[in-house]
Design a protein around this motif. Structure first.
Motif, PDB file in Angstrom:
ATOM      1  N   LYS A 132       0.831  -1.214   0.000  1.00  0.00           N
ATOM      2  CA  LYS A 132       0.000   0.000   0.000  1.00  0.00           C
ATOM      3  C   LYS A 132       0.858   1.253   0.000  1.00  0.00           C
ATOM      4  CE  LYS A 132      -3.997  -2.023   2.406  1.00  0.00           C
ATOM      5  NZ  LYS A 132      -4.823  -1.979   3.635  1.00  0.00           N
ATOM      6  N   LEU A 133       1.932   1.233   0.801  1.00  0.00           N
ATOM      7  CA  LEU A 133       2.803   2.405   0.880  1.00  0.00           C
ATOM      8  C   LEU A 133       3.473   2.672  -0.467  1.00  0.00           C
ATOM      9  CD1 LEU A 133       4.474   1.871   4.364  1.00  0.00           C
ATOM     10  CD2 LEU A 133       2.844   3.651   3.733  1.00  0.00           C
ATOM     11  N   TYR A 206      -4.596  -8.038  -7.969  1.00  0.00           N
ATOM     12  CA  TYR A 206      -5.292  -8.629  -6.828  1.00  0.00           C
ATOM     13  C   TYR A 206      -5.463 -10.136  -7.037  1.00  0.00           C
ATOM     14  CZ  TYR A 206      -8.727  -9.224  -3.107  1.00  0.00           C
ATOM     15  OH  TYR A 206      -9.379  -9.633  -1.963  1.00  0.00           O
ATOM     16  N   ASP A 207      -5.881 -10.529  -8.231  1.00  0.00           N
ATOM     17  CA  ASP A 207      -6.076 -11.951  -8.506  1.00  0.00           C
ATOM     18  C   ASP A 207      -4.751 -12.703  -8.531  1.00  0.00           C
ATOM     19  OD1 ASP A 207      -8.752 -11.570  -8.616  1.00  0.00           O
ATOM     20  OD2 ASP A 207      -8.919 -11.570 -10.784  1.00  0.00           O
ATOM     21  N   LEU A 208      -3.682 -12.022  -8.950  1.00  0.00           N
ATOM     22  CA  LEU A 208      -2.359 -12.637  -8.902  1.00  0.00           C
ATOM     23  C   LEU A 208      -1.969 -12.935  -7.462  1.00  0.00           C
ATOM     24  CD1 LEU A 208       0.184 -13.411 -10.529  1.00  0.00           C
ATOM     25  CD2 LEU A 208       1.006 -11.093 -10.177  1.00  0.00           C
ATOM     26  N   GLY A 209      -2.217 -11.967  -6.563  1.00  0.00           N
ATOM     27  CA  GLY A 209      -1.932 -12.186  -5.145  1.00  0.00           C
ATOM     28  C   GLY A 209      -2.790 -13.288  -4.556  1.00  0.00           C
ATOM     29  N   ALA A 227       2.743 -16.410   0.827  1.00  0.00           N
ATOM     30  CA  ALA A 227       1.619 -15.612   1.325  1.00  0.00           C
ATOM     31  C   ALA A 227       1.996 -14.139   1.420  1.00  0.00           C
ATOM     32  CB  ALA A 227       1.174 -16.136   2.689  1.00  0.00           C
ATOM     33  N   GLY A 228       3.252 -13.842   1.794  1.00  0.00           N
ATOM     34  CA  GLY A 228       3.691 -12.446   1.863  1.00  0.00           C
ATOM     35  C   GLY A 228       3.672 -11.779   0.511  1.00  0.00           C
ATOM     36  N   LEU A 229       4.154 -12.481  -0.521  1.00  0.00           N
ATOM     37  CA  LEU A 229       4.104 -11.924  -1.878  1.00  0.00           C
ATOM     38  C   LEU A 229       2.664 -11.702  -2.327  1.00  0.00           C
ATOM     39  CD1 LEU A 229       6.868 -13.915  -3.812  1.00  0.00           C
ATOM     40  CD2 LEU A 229       6.839 -11.474  -3.305  1.00  0.00           C
ATOM     41  N   GLY A 230       1.805 -12.665  -1.978  1.00  0.00           N
ATOM     42  CA  GLY A 230       0.399 -12.523  -2.360  1.00  0.00           C
ATOM     43  C   GLY A 230      -0.236 -11.299  -1.734  1.00  0.00           C
ATOM     44  N   ASN A 231       0.007 -11.090  -0.451  1.00  0.00           N
ATOM     45  CA  ASN A 231      -0.582  -9.937   0.227  1.00  0.00           C
ATOM     46  C   ASN A 231       0.086  -8.635  -0.177  1.00  0.00           C
ATOM     47  OD1 ASN A 231      -2.680 -10.194   2.710  1.00  0.00           O
ATOM     48  ND2 ASN A 231      -1.718 -12.148   2.231  1.00  0.00           N
ATOM     49  N   PHE A 232       1.352  -8.692  -0.547  1.00  0.00           N
ATOM     50  CA  PHE A 232       2.027  -7.511  -1.067  1.00  0.00           C
ATOM     51  C   PHE A 232       1.332  -7.030  -2.343  1.00  0.00           C
ATOM     52  CE2 PHE A 232       5.281  -5.673  -3.853  1.00  0.00           C
ATOM     53  CZ  PHE A 232       5.761  -4.654  -3.053  1.00  0.00           C
ATOM     54  N   ALA A 233       1.062  -7.977  -3.246  1.00  0.00           N
ATOM     55  CA  ALA A 233       0.376  -7.632  -4.485  1.00  0.00           C
ATOM     56  C   ALA A 233      -1.038  -7.130  -4.211  1.00  0.00           C
ATOM     57  CB  ALA A 233       0.329  -8.851  -5.412  1.00  0.00           C
ATOM     58  N   LYS A 234      -1.740  -7.788  -3.286  1.00  0.00           N
ATOM     59  CA  LYS A 234      -3.108  -7.373  -2.972  1.00  0.00           C
ATOM     60  C   LYS A 234      -3.135  -5.994  -2.323  1.00  0.00           C
ATOM     61  CE  LYS A 234      -5.772 -10.593  -1.156  1.00  0.00           C
ATOM     62  NZ  LYS A 234      -6.174 -11.751  -0.316  1.00  0.00           N
ATOM     63  N   GLY A 235      -2.111  -5.673  -1.517  1.00  0.00           N
ATOM     64  CA  GLY A 235      -2.059  -4.352  -0.899  1.00  0.00           C
ATOM     65  C   GLY A 235      -1.952  -3.253  -1.930  1.00  0.00           C
ATOM     66  N   MET A 236      -1.117  -3.454  -2.955  1.00  0.00           N
ATOM     67  CA  MET A 236      -0.997  -2.466  -4.023  1.00  0.00           C
ATOM     68  C   MET A 236      -2.320  -2.357  -4.789  1.00  0.00           C
ATOM     69  SD  MET A 236       2.844  -3.127  -5.500  1.00  0.00           S
ATOM     70  CE  MET A 236       2.859  -1.575  -6.385  1.00  0.00           C
ATOM     71  N   ALA A 237      -2.965  -3.495  -5.010  1.00  0.00           N
ATOM     72  CA  ALA A 237      -4.223  -3.490  -5.750  1.00  0.00           C
ATOM     73  C   ALA A 237      -5.309  -2.738  -4.997  1.00  0.00           C
ATOM     74  CB  ALA A 237      -4.672  -4.929  -6.018  1.00  0.00           C
ATOM     75  N   VAL A 238      -5.343  -2.903  -3.679  1.00  0.00           N
ATOM     76  CA  VAL A 238      -6.366  -2.227  -2.864  1.00  0.00           C
ATOM     77  C   VAL A 238      -6.227  -0.717  -2.971  1.00  0.00           C
ATOM     78  CG1 VAL A 238      -7.089  -1.776  -0.494  1.00  0.00           C
ATOM     79  CG2 VAL A 238      -6.796  -4.125  -1.269  1.00  0.00           C
ATOM     80  N   VAL A 239      -4.984  -0.216  -2.902  1.00  0.00           N
ATOM     81  CA  VAL A 239      -4.767   1.225  -3.008  1.00  0.00           C
ATOM     82  C   VAL A 239      -5.215   1.736  -4.370  1.00  0.00           C
ATOM     83  CG1 VAL A 239      -3.028   3.049  -3.065  1.00  0.00           C
ATOM     84  CG2 VAL A 239      -2.920   1.290  -1.313  1.00  0.00           C
ATOM     85  N   ALA A 240      -4.846   1.010  -5.436  1.00  0.00           N
ATOM     86  CA  ALA A 240      -5.222   1.440  -6.782  1.00  0.00           C
ATOM     87  C   ALA A 240      -6.739   1.459  -6.948  1.00  0.00           C
ATOM     88  CB  ALA A 240      -4.593   0.515  -7.824  1.00  0.00           C
ATOM     89  N   ALA A 241      -7.412   0.441  -6.432  1.00  0.00           N
ATOM     90  CA  ALA A 241      -8.869   0.376  -6.568  1.00  0.00           C
ATOM     91  C   ALA A 241      -9.552   1.509  -5.809  1.00  0.00           C
ATOM     92  CB  ALA A 241      -9.372  -0.981  -6.067  1.00  0.00           C
ATOM     93  N   ARG A 242      -9.077   1.784  -4.582  1.00  0.00           N
ATOM     94  CA  ARG A 242      -9.706   2.846  -3.784  1.00  0.00           C
ATOM     95  C   ARG A 242      -9.395   4.225  -4.355  1.00  0.00           C
ATOM     96  NH1 ARG A 242      -8.412   0.547   2.338  1.00  0.00           N
ATOM     97  NH2 ARG A 242      -9.901  -1.205   2.278  1.00  0.00           N
ATOM     98  N   ALA A 243      -8.177   4.406  -4.860  1.00  0.00           N
ATOM     99  CA  ALA A 243      -7.788   5.721  -5.378  1.00  0.00           C
ATOM    100  C   ALA A 243      -8.554   6.086  -6.640  1.00  0.00           C
ATOM    101  CB  ALA A 243      -6.283   5.746  -5.653  1.00  0.00           C
ATOM    102  N   THR A 244      -8.941   5.095  -7.433  1.00  0.00           N
ATOM    103  CA  THR A 244      -9.648   5.373  -8.682  1.00  0.00           C
ATOM    104  C   THR A 244     -11.160   5.411  -8.508  1.00  0.00           C
ATOM    105  OG1 THR A 244      -9.617   2.991  -9.209  1.00  0.00           O
ATOM    106  CG2 THR A 244      -7.829   4.343 -10.090  1.00  0.00           C
TER     107      THR A 244
END
Length: 476
Positions: A132-133, A206-209, A227-244
């Motif tokens: 997310k950061l 998000y689906d990749l994570g 699992a860490g890589l998966g959540n890392f990818a999902k964290g970036m996806a969450v920010v992109a989805a909320r920001a748009t």
């Protein structure tokens, strides 16, 4: 429609009211009483309703999950957007159940004490915050291309994932040769997917994570890494989805009803998330109780999920000017003299390659640094070509670079784009090259620009700003 008006009694010394204080409207099988409150607000009360139960249920659903005044209070495409948004949240929730089940299974199989498992789980969730950061620095690009980032531009993700891998190895202090090879393989697989998808975005990531989480039972001894890589990818996806989310909702807010749209959109999301969780629990206890079942169902749900988001974005009539939409508007106007509305243009937008050059719009490229486009010795010459304008044009053999001043508006970008488009068109049709072609194109632009902008604004386009993402601008 019959209207029965009942005037309330007034004191004799008061003037007759200019509008009715209360009235009853009778339409088909419904009677409603409308009354003006002392604060000026209008209250509505149902007097009689003899409609069938099914019809009343439909209207109740619309009132709870669609903006007030629907369909007249929103722009075209809102229903299709909402339908696919519901499907997106349904599949996303079902996938989350399957991925969580897989993570728990993988964590339970680890031959480590419970305390170490809990620590690993905390570190795994922490990677989502890291994602997310990192993604929060990309906000300007999301403003420019909310559709693309709603379906995260993945061009920076591979490098970010590599940093995440290094961080995880450091946390675990595991430098095993097999682990390094496996993580390198995972990164290269992700990189290949990124190249294939190129500029697809948040829900793909998000689906990749989620996919990494679903596959975590296959390597339970690497639970933290996968699992860490998966959540890392999902964290970036969450920010992109909320920001748009805000620019997308804004494109539907026909009457400034952004809060109502947001509230009803969240209601739709909540409803179908709950339904999706129920479906996911059922799948997890039946078809997906085995790893083989998950590997069949999870990709199918992921495909439906990404397809739904693509259709959501195609239905969204974004009315702000960015590079792609400006080029499409100018190309159509130069070629046909017509201007499409945001609703007409939405299905022509390229969600995968939004930065492609359009020949009929002069092959304009925006956002390069001034020092990359113009040498210092020729800077004054370029500025003197159009001294009153807030743009510089450098016409090359393959494309035309346009650099905007720091306070340039959407209209300034349109002026520069039209000059480049007219110059390219004149050059293509001319039998002999002309040294004054840029000046001729500029004069032609000036002759049509005022009616062009007036019609553009009448069609619903916002010309006060130009969203070029992280493009470079200049100031003297």
């Amino acid at each position: 429609m019959k209207i029965l008006i009942k005037m309330q009694r007034k004191e004799a010394d008061e003037l007759p009211p200019q509008v009715p204080i209360s009235w009853v409207e009778i339409s088909s099988s419904v009677s409603r009483q409308y009354q003006f409150e002392p604060d000026g607000k209008l209250s509505v009360k149902m007097v009689d309703d003899s409609r069938p139960v099914a019809q009343r249920m439909v209207e109740s659903f619309l009132n709870k999950f669609f903006p007030s005044g629907y369909p007249y209070s929103v722009n075209e495409g809102y229903l299709r957007y909402t339908q696919f948004r519901a499907l997106q949240h349904f599949t996303s929730a079902a996938l989350s159940v399957l991925s969580t089940q897989s993570l728990l299974f993988a964590a339970g199989l680890r031959p480590t004490p419970a305390q170490a498992t809990a620590v690993s789980w905390i570190l795994k969730d922490g990677m989502q915050h890291v994602g997310k950061l990192i993604c929060s620095n990309l906000g300007a690009r999301m403003d420019s291309e909310p559709k693309r980032w709603r379906i995260l531009g993945l061009h920076d993700v591979h490098g970010a994932l590599c940093y995440a891998v290094i961080l995880l190895i450091f946390l675990k202090e595991l430098l095993l040769h097999e682990l390094i090879l496996l993580l390198a393989f995972l990164c290269h697989i992700i990189k290949i997917l990124i190249i294939l998808a190129f500029y697809t975005a948040a829900d793909v990531l998000y689906d990749l994570g989620t996919g990494l989480e679903v596959m975590s039972p296959l390597c339970p001894h690497l639970f933290l890494e996968v699992a860490g890589l998966g959540n890392f990818a999902k964290g970036m996806a969450v920010v992109a989805a909320r920001a748009t989310r805000l620019p997308i909702y804004s494109s539907f807010a026909k009457e400034g009803n952004l809060s109502d749209l947001f509230a009803k959109g969240e209601a739709i999301s909540t409803l179908f998330n709950v339904l999706g969780l129920g479906a996911g629990i059922h799948l997890a206890s039946t078809i997906c109780s085995s790893m083989q079942g998950k590997l069949v169902v999870a990709p199918l749900l992921s495909i439906i999920h990404v397809y739904s988001v693509c259709e959501e974005m195609r239905a969204t009539p974004v009315n702000t000017l960015n590079s792609q939409r400006t080029a499409m508007i100018v190309a159509e106007f130069v070629k046909t003299g017509k201007i499409s509305s945001p609703a007409d243009l939405r299905y022509q937008e390229d969600l995968v390659f939004p930065g492609r050059l359009i020949e009929d719009a002069g092959n304009v490229k925006v956002g390069r640094s001034l020092h990359e486009v113009v040498s210092p010795s020729k800077l004054r010459q370029f500025k003197e070509t159009f001294p009153e304008e807030k743009f510089l044009l450098n016409r090359g053999s393959r494309w035309t670079d346009m650099i905007l001043e720091h306070d340039a508006t959407g209209e300034d970008a349109l002026r520069g784009w039209m000059v480049a488009a007219y110059a390219s068109d004149m050059e293509r049709l001319a039998r002999e090259p002309s040294t004054n072609i840029s000046q001729e194109a500029y004069e032609k632009m000036n002759s049509v620009f005022s009616p062009f902008v007036a019609e553009l604004q009448a069609k619903g386009w916002h010309t006060d700003r130009f969203l070029d993402g992280t493009g470079s601008r200049f100031v003297f």
